[in-house]
Design an enzyme around this catalytic site. Structure first.
Site, PDB file in Angstrom:
ATOM      1  N   SER A 627       0.851  -1.408  -0.070  1.00  0.00           N
ATOM      2  CA  SER A 627       0.060  -0.011   0.033  1.00  0.00           C
ATOM      3  C   SER A 627       0.704   1.053   0.022  1.00  0.00           C
ATOM      4  CB  SER A 627      -0.869   0.101   1.247  1.00  0.00           C
ATOM      5  OG  SER A 627      -2.049  -0.929   1.169  1.00  0.00           O
ATOM      6  N   HIS A 628       1.770   1.219  -0.742  1.00  0.00           N
ATOM      7  CA  HIS A 628       2.813   2.330  -1.008  1.00  0.00           C
ATOM      8  C   HIS A 628       2.605   2.998  -2.457  1.00  0.00           C
ATOM      9  CE1 HIS A 628       5.696  -0.005   1.640  1.00  0.00           C
ATOM     10  NE2 HIS A 628       4.943   0.304   2.300  1.00  0.00           N
ATOM     11  N   GLN A 629       1.346   3.109  -2.877  1.00  0.00           N
ATOM     12  CA  GLN A 629       1.050   3.658  -4.185  1.00  0.00           C
ATOM     13  C   GLN A 629       1.339   5.420  -4.163  1.00  0.00           C
ATOM     14  OE1 GLN A 629      -1.112   2.022  -2.414  1.00  0.00           O
ATOM     15  NE2 GLN A 629      -2.950   3.301  -1.918  1.00  0.00           N
TER      16      GLN A 629
END
Length: 702
Positions: A627-629
């Protein structure tokens, strides 16, 4: 409504009539007052709303995530402007699932609802990616926090700055490391993260193993390898394990430690006076009850701040290219309008910032027109493109030995508030055999992998079953080589023009195979090299872990442990063949991903090609997008160097979507840094850059 140019929406509460243009929002209510003649106008005007709840702000911020919470706090503190912060979720300040570090692991969940916050729509947007053909058509859900603090509210709170190199080489002028390092320091002192000081035998063994590998790499004379740090010269940048050793700082102020091995990460957790721990994230740091009351109104010198929760933003309203208002929908489905005096700052994250811009008429005009967006403001097909993320290939290792010895070796691995499940381990550079390493990698140390160690079995349940690995086994641990320069890019598109709660279309294709053409091989290899970059990185990450484990076998014995380590996921035999094949085929090893093009029909060549084919299965099914977008509205594509949206007068983007390149590790420190820099850009003065480090927000736990 029939009139496509201008209609009247009559407010039943105030018995007044306000102009309303159907070129903006298709929304209507009963008309209890008499119609008033209307002259057609091309300018969108206020939609139907309850005028008693009207708000007017100098600065309207959309999204209370890592950047938005910080931005609202400091703009209110250092200016007399009226700041309005709109957030789709809740505060959750009294929710132990959010505030208790162990709540992250399901401590308060009912047994039949044991889901994480990232999987729970009460806490996060559930953004399913479009079918990923590079991962057998899977549609993973990529978490995106919804509440005060955004994704900092739902993640493990691993605070990583990312090192100097990524900013000096991948970010534009004005955003180099020396330009931003004080803003990173601001985030670190505000959060005041903890480091786990619990000694774990396995971590010490791993650090000793990495030090040996680093010494070997230095002695080899190779210009590039994963433990070489140009900034520290011929000294391994690996934390020592002696009793008097000083922990190495992966977040050092000068950003020297782009490549470094260490015993513990920094976690966004604070210890309270009673000895208990509380998760310290953007929401309860910047918007707690010292600054905002339970009704969302600022307190004291923060009285210019108003925070509106449960406010799902529909779009920004423009007059020409100037933002004049923001529409949002409350929890009862009622549309509201916020008037904007100065500017709008969008801080809704990598998925929802571009979708708000697109619904507002900023994006690819051809596509937006085709789905019914009427009020087109600025044609920029790059909005929503360039989406980047990190990818986490996972390995599982079995510890062999007598049960008591295995237990001793794996002691102190349990998750606790100060480690949130991670027991170190390293920020690593490029593998020497990566054909896609940057051209200047011989002189500059890039961070490529984030190596993390945790207890148990960190692969999906179906892979546990297929691999015969039980989560209840007490002799397994996980090593992850998170690819933090993951090559693929995706993009984001809205599916409809007028349903803000709809999840946008998220396209991200991970592991693409290369199909040979009839062109000569020497013309195809450069294309194949780029196409196969994700698989190349994943398999080299496996090899890095394999080398680490082989060295750990020795250092474990040297430390008096009668155990041996064997990788069981991927299968040890395949990793062994990969490692030997790398030594045999050298720089061209990756050619064997395309056996028909390499033309090696020897038994050894066929076996190595088969090994690469079989290993390619594992990152596709036993790994995940983090979840590092970010980067979907990046500097130079959607915004300028001052974060202003290109083609508008007064809209900025100030979150991770504006990043020029993904940070070297977990992303919330970088998102917060962008928000902190935006404070000074908006106010035109370096308030946060020069703010003394001891001047920090005060935590309120009530």
């Amino acid at each position: 409504m029939k009139n496509k140019e201008c209609c009247k929406c009559y407010n039943p509460c105030e018995k007044i009539c306000v102009n309303y243009s159907t070129t903006d929002v298709a929304f209507e209510r009963p008309n209890p007052c008499k119609p008033i003649p209307c002259k057609p106008t091309p300018i969108p005007c206020d939609p139907c709303h309850n005028t008693k709840d009207n708000l007017t702000g100098d600065i309207v911020i959309i999204g209370a995530g890592a950047a938005g919470s910080l931005l609202a706090h400091y703009l209110a503190r250092f200016s007399n402007m009226k700041i309005i912060l709109l957030e789709a979720g809740h505060s959750h300040f009294n929710d132990p699932v959010v505030t208790d570090p162990m709540g992250f692991f399901g401590k308060y969940n009912p047994p039949n609802e044991n889901i994480s916050m990232s999987q729970n729509p009460s806490y996060s947007w559930q953004g399913a990616q479009e079918p990923n053909t590079g991962a057998y058509g899977n549609r993973p859900i990529i978490a995106h926090g919804m509440g005060f603090g955004g994704s900092t509210m739902i993640n493990r709170l691993n605070l990583v700055v990312g090192g100097r190199t990524v900013f000096d080489n991948d970010w534009p002028v004005g955003w180099k490391y020396d330009d931003v390092k004080n803003y990173f320091r601001r985030v670190l002192v505000d959060i005041n993260p903890v480091r786990d000081n619990t000694k774990a035998s396995i971590t010490s063994v791993a650090l000793d193993a990495l030090r040996i590998i680093a010494e070997q790499q230095i002695a080899s004379g190779e210009p590039v390898d994963f433990l070489l740090n140009k900034a520290t010269g011929n000294v391994p940048n690996v934390e020592k394990t002696t009793p008097d050793a000083v922990p190495l700082n992966l977040n050092d102020y000068e950003g020297v430690n782009s490549v470094v091995a260490f015993s513990s990460f920094y976690m966004g957790v604070n210890q309270l006076s009673d000895g208990n721990y509380i998760r310290k994230y953007a929401g309860n740091t910047y918007l707690n009850r010292n600054y905002v009351d339970e009704n969302g109104r600022g307190i004291g010198k923060f009285s210019g701040l108003r925070v509106v929760s449960d406010a799902v933003v529909d779009r920004i309203i423009f007059k020409g290219n100037r933002a004049v208002g923001v529409n949002y929908i409350d929890r009862e489905g009622i549309m509201h309008y916020v008037k904007v005096n100065k500017e709008v700052v969008v801080t809704s994250g990598a998925f929802y910032t571009p979708t708000i811009l697109q619904r507002s008429g900023i994006g690819d005009f051809t596509y937006l027109s085709s789905i019914g967006v009427k009020n087109l403001v600025y044609n920029n097909p790059l909005v929503g493109t360039g989406l980047k993320n990190h990818y986490s290939p996972v390995t599982i290792t079995r510890v062999h030995g007598e049960p008591s010895e295995v237990s001793r070796f794996l002691s102190n691995m349990a998750a606790n508030p100060t480690n949130m499940g991670f027991k170190g381990l390293a920020e690593l550079g490029f593998h020497r055999l990566d054909p896609n390493k940057p051209a200047n990698a011989n002189t500059v140390t890039y961070r490529k992998y984030q190596l993390m160690m945790t207890a148990g079995v960190g692969i999906p349940a179906e892979q546990q079953y297929l691999s015969g690995l039980s989560p209840s086994s007490n002799n397994l641990f996980t090593l992850i080589a998170d690819d933090i320069r993951f090559a693929p890019e995706g993009y984001i598109k809205i599916g409809t023009p007028n349903i803000p709660r709809d999840v946008p279309k998220i396209f991200f294709n991970t592991f693409v195979t290369y199909t040979p053409t009839s062109a000569p091989a020497d013309q195809q290899w450069p294309i194949a090299q780029k196409t196969l970059a994700p698989l190349i990185s994943a398999l080299l990450g496996y090899d890095i872990i394999y080398q680490t484990l082989m060295s750990m076998n020795q250092t474990a014995r040297d430390s008096g442990f009668q155990v041996s380590l064997e990788m069981v996921y991927p299968l040890n035999d395949l990793i062994y063949k990969l490692h030997n094949g790398l030594a045999t085929y050298g720089a061209n090893w990756w050619h064997y991903f395309v056996p028909t093009l390499v033309g090696d029909d020897t038994p050894a060549g066929r076996e190595f090609a088969d090994t690469l084919s079989k290993l390619s299965y594992y990152p596709r099914v036993g790994a995940h997008l983090d979840s590092h977008q970010g980067c979907s509205c990046s500097i130079g594509r959607t915004v300028d160097s001052n974060l202003k949206v290109i083609g508008t007068q007064n809209v900025r983007v100030a979150d991770l979507s504006a990043a020029a390149f993904p940070p070297g590790g977990n992303t919330w420190a970088t998102a917060s840094m962008i928000g902190a820099r935006a404070v000074d850009l908006i106010l035109g003065f370096p308030y946060l850059r020069d703010l003394p480090v001891n001047d920090v927000p005060i935590l309120n736990v009530n």
